[in-house]
Design a protein around this motif. Structure first.
Motif, PDB file in Angstrom:
ATOM      1  N   GLY A 144       0.784  -1.228   0.000  1.00 31.32           N
ATOM      2  CA  GLY A 144       0.000   0.000   0.000  1.00 31.32           C
ATOM      3  C   GLY A 144       0.812   1.271   0.000  1.00 31.32           C
ATOM      4  O   GLY A 144       0.278   2.349  -0.233  1.00 31.32           O
ATOM      5  N   LYS A 145       2.098   1.189   0.300  1.00 37.48           N
ATOM      6  CA  LYS A 145       3.061   2.306   0.335  1.00 37.48           C
ATOM      7  C   LYS A 145       2.449   3.629   0.811  1.00 37.48           C
ATOM      8  O   LYS A 145       2.457   4.638   0.099  1.00 37.48           O
ATOM      9  CB  LYS A 145       3.712   2.480  -1.040  1.00 37.48           C
ATOM     10  N   PRO A 146       1.919   3.663   2.038  1.00 33.83           N
ATOM     11  CA  PRO A 146       1.256   4.885   2.514  1.00 33.83           C
ATOM     12  C   PRO A 146       2.167   6.097   2.627  1.00 33.83           C
ATOM     13  O   PRO A 146       1.694   7.228   2.557  1.00 33.83           O
ATOM     14  CB  PRO A 146       0.716   4.469   3.890  1.00 33.83           C
ATOM     15  N   PHE A 147       3.488   5.878   2.803  1.00 34.13           N
ATOM     16  CA  PHE A 147       4.419   7.001   2.909  1.00 34.13           C
ATOM     17  C   PHE A 147       5.289   7.123   1.658  1.00 34.13           C
ATOM     18  O   PHE A 147       6.397   7.670   1.708  1.00 34.13           O
ATOM     19  CB  PHE A 147       5.302   6.855   4.146  1.00 34.13           C
ATOM     20  N   ASN A 148       4.781   6.667   0.527  1.00 37.12           N
ATOM     21  CA  ASN A 148       5.527   6.732  -0.725  1.00 37.12           C
ATOM     22  C   ASN A 148       5.951   8.159  -1.058  1.00 37.12           C
ATOM     23  O   ASN A 148       7.046   8.393  -1.562  1.00 37.12           O
ATOM     24  CB  ASN A 148       4.676   6.151  -1.859  1.00 37.12           C
ATOM     25  N   ARG A 149       5.105   9.145  -0.766  1.00 44.26           N
ATOM     26  CA  ARG A 149       5.368  10.529  -1.137  1.00 44.26           C
ATOM     27  C   ARG A 149       5.779  11.389   0.067  1.00 44.26           C
ATOM     28  O   ARG A 149       5.666  12.615   0.029  1.00 44.26           O
ATOM     29  CB  ARG A 149       4.127  11.114  -1.810  1.00 44.26           C
ATOM     30  N   VAL A 150       6.269  10.750   1.123  1.00 40.23           N
ATOM     31  CA  VAL A 150       6.571  11.490   2.343  1.00 40.23           C
ATOM     32  C   VAL A 150       7.572  12.619   2.101  1.00 40.23           C
ATOM     33  O   VAL A 150       7.503  13.680   2.741  1.00 40.23           O
ATOM     34  CB  VAL A 150       7.074  10.521   3.431  1.00 40.23           C
ATOM     35  N   ALA A 151       8.504  12.429   1.156  1.00 36.88           N
ATOM     36  CA  ALA A 151       9.515  13.452   0.888  1.00 36.88           C
ATOM     37  C   ALA A 151       8.934  14.683   0.196  1.00 36.88           C
ATOM     38  O   ALA A 151       9.609  15.712   0.102  1.00 36.88           O
ATOM     39  CB  ALA A 151      10.652  12.870   0.046  1.00 36.88           C
ATOM     40  N   GLU A 152       7.697  14.595  -0.288  1.00 33.01           N
ATOM     41  CA  GLU A 152       7.052  15.734  -0.954  1.00 33.01           C
ATOM     42  C   GLU A 152       6.404  16.696   0.029  1.00 33.01           C
ATOM     43  O   GLU A 152       5.993  17.796  -0.360  1.00 33.01           O
ATOM     44  CB  GLU A 152       6.003  15.239  -1.948  1.00 33.01           C
ATOM     45  N   LEU A 153       6.259  16.288   1.276  1.00 35.55           N
ATOM     46  CA  LEU A 153       5.622  17.163   2.252  1.00 35.55           C
ATOM     47  C   LEU A 153       6.425  18.447   2.433  1.00 35.55           C
ATOM     48  O   LEU A 153       7.654  18.421   2.457  1.00 35.55           O
ATOM     49  CB  LEU A 153       5.478  16.444   3.591  1.00 35.55           C
ATOM     50  N   GLN A 154       5.706  19.554   2.573  1.00 37.51           N
ATOM     51  CA  GLN A 154       6.338  20.858   2.715  1.00 37.51           C
ATOM     52  C   GLN A 154       5.993  21.472   4.063  1.00 37.51           C
ATOM     53  O   GLN A 154       4.965  21.128   4.676  1.00 37.51           O
ATOM     54  CB  GLN A 154       5.875  21.787   1.586  1.00 37.51           C
TER      55      GLN A 154
END
Length: 241
Positions: A144-154
Motif C-alpha cells: 500500500g506504500k502509505p508514505f511513498n510521497r513522504v519526501a514531498e511534504l512541505q
C-alpha cells in the motif's frame, strides 16, 4: 557432456531469472493491490464503528485552548489514553498533499504484519493529540506504500489524524534523514531524549532512499488544533498547505 551441462545451467539461470522477476512483480504490485484493499476496508470499518457510537458534543469533550494563527494550540487531552492491542486499528491519517482520497488506518505496532495493514504506531509513544510524540511508520514501497510521497511534504502542510471522538491537525515543521539506529526521533520531545514534553508532536518515519532500508526519512509535525468529530471534518482537510 560439457555442452549438455552448460545447457542445463543456462536453463536453470533462465528459470531463476523468471522466478526473480515474478517475485519482484508480486512484491511491488500485488502486495500494493491487496494491502490497499484491506486498508480501505479497515478505514470503512472504523468509520462505521465511530458512526454507530456518536461522538460527544463540545460540552462533553475535553477542552482545547483556542488556536492562534501564529502559534500551535495547547495540546488536547486525547480521547485514546492508552495504546490498543497490537494490530488493532484505532485512527485514520489524512494528508491533503497526497490527494483528497488519501485515508490510511493507523494500527498499533511497527512489525512487518502491522505495516502490511497500514501505518504503524510506535508502542510507548504518545497517542493522537497527547503531549509528547505520536510516532508512526509506513512503507514507501509495497504493501500500500502509505508514505511513498513522504519526501514531498512541505513546511506548513497538514497531517490530519481522526479518532473516534476528535480530529487533530498537525502542521509539518521539518524533515530529517537519519540512520536506522537514531532512536531519538521517537523521544517524547523529538531529537531531545530525556527532555520533558510540553507540546504535542507527530513523527512520520519511512525507509530511505526509495527501495532501500539504509536510512530513515523523518518528518516532524506539530499539533495546531483539534475539534470534536461531531463538528465535522476540519478546514485543514480542504486544501494543501
Amino acid at each position: 557432456m560439457i555442452r549438455r551441462a552448460v545447457g542445463v545451467l543456462g536453463e536453470l539461470l533462465v528459470t531463476a531469472g523468471v522466478l526473480t522477476l515474478l517475485f519482484v512483480v508480486w512484491q511491488l504490485h500485488w502486495t500494493d493491490l491487496t494491502s490497499e484493499r484491506a486498508q480501505a476496508a479497515a478505514v470503512d470499518a472504523l468509520q462505521e464503528r465511530w458512526d454507530a457510537t456518536p461522538a460527544p458534543t463540545a460540552s462533553a469533550a475535553a477542552p482545547t485552548a483556542p488556536t492562534a494563527p501564529t502559534a500551535p494550540a495547547a495540546p488536547a487531552v486525547p480521547d485514546v489514553d492508552q495504546s490498543p492491542p497490537t494490530g488493532d486499528a484505532f485512527a485514520i491519517v489524512y494528508v491533503p498533499r497526497f490527494g483528497s482520497d488519501y485515508a490510511v488506518p493507523v494500527v498499533e505496532g511497527i512489525g512487518a504484519e502491522e505495516l502490511e495493514d497500514g501505518i504503524g504506531h510506535y508502542p510507548g509513544t504518545a497517542m493522537p493529540g497527547g503531549v509528547g510524540n505520536f510516532a508512526i511508520a509506513g512503507h514507501r514501497v509495497t504493501y500500500g506504500k502509505p508514505f511513498n510521497r513522504v519526501a514531498e511534504l512541505q513546511e506548513g502542510d497538514a497531517v490530519v489524524v481522526a479518532t473516534a471522538e476528535r480530529w487533530y491537525t498537525y502542521r509539518v515543521r521539518r524533515h530529517r534523514i537519519v540512520s536506522p539506529t537514531a532512536v531519538e526521533i521517537t523521544a517524547p520531545v523529538p531529537d531531545r531524549p530525556g527532555e520533558q514534553p510540553t507540546e504535542a508532536w507527530l513523527t512520520m518515519t519511512a525507509c530511505h532512499p526509495m527501495y532501500s532500508a539504509r536510512e530513515r526519512y523523518i518528518v516532524y509535525a506539530q499539533l495546531e488544533s483539534s475539534q470534536d468529530r461531531a463538528a465535522g471534518p476540519p478546514a485543514s482537510l480542504a486544501a494543501v498547505g
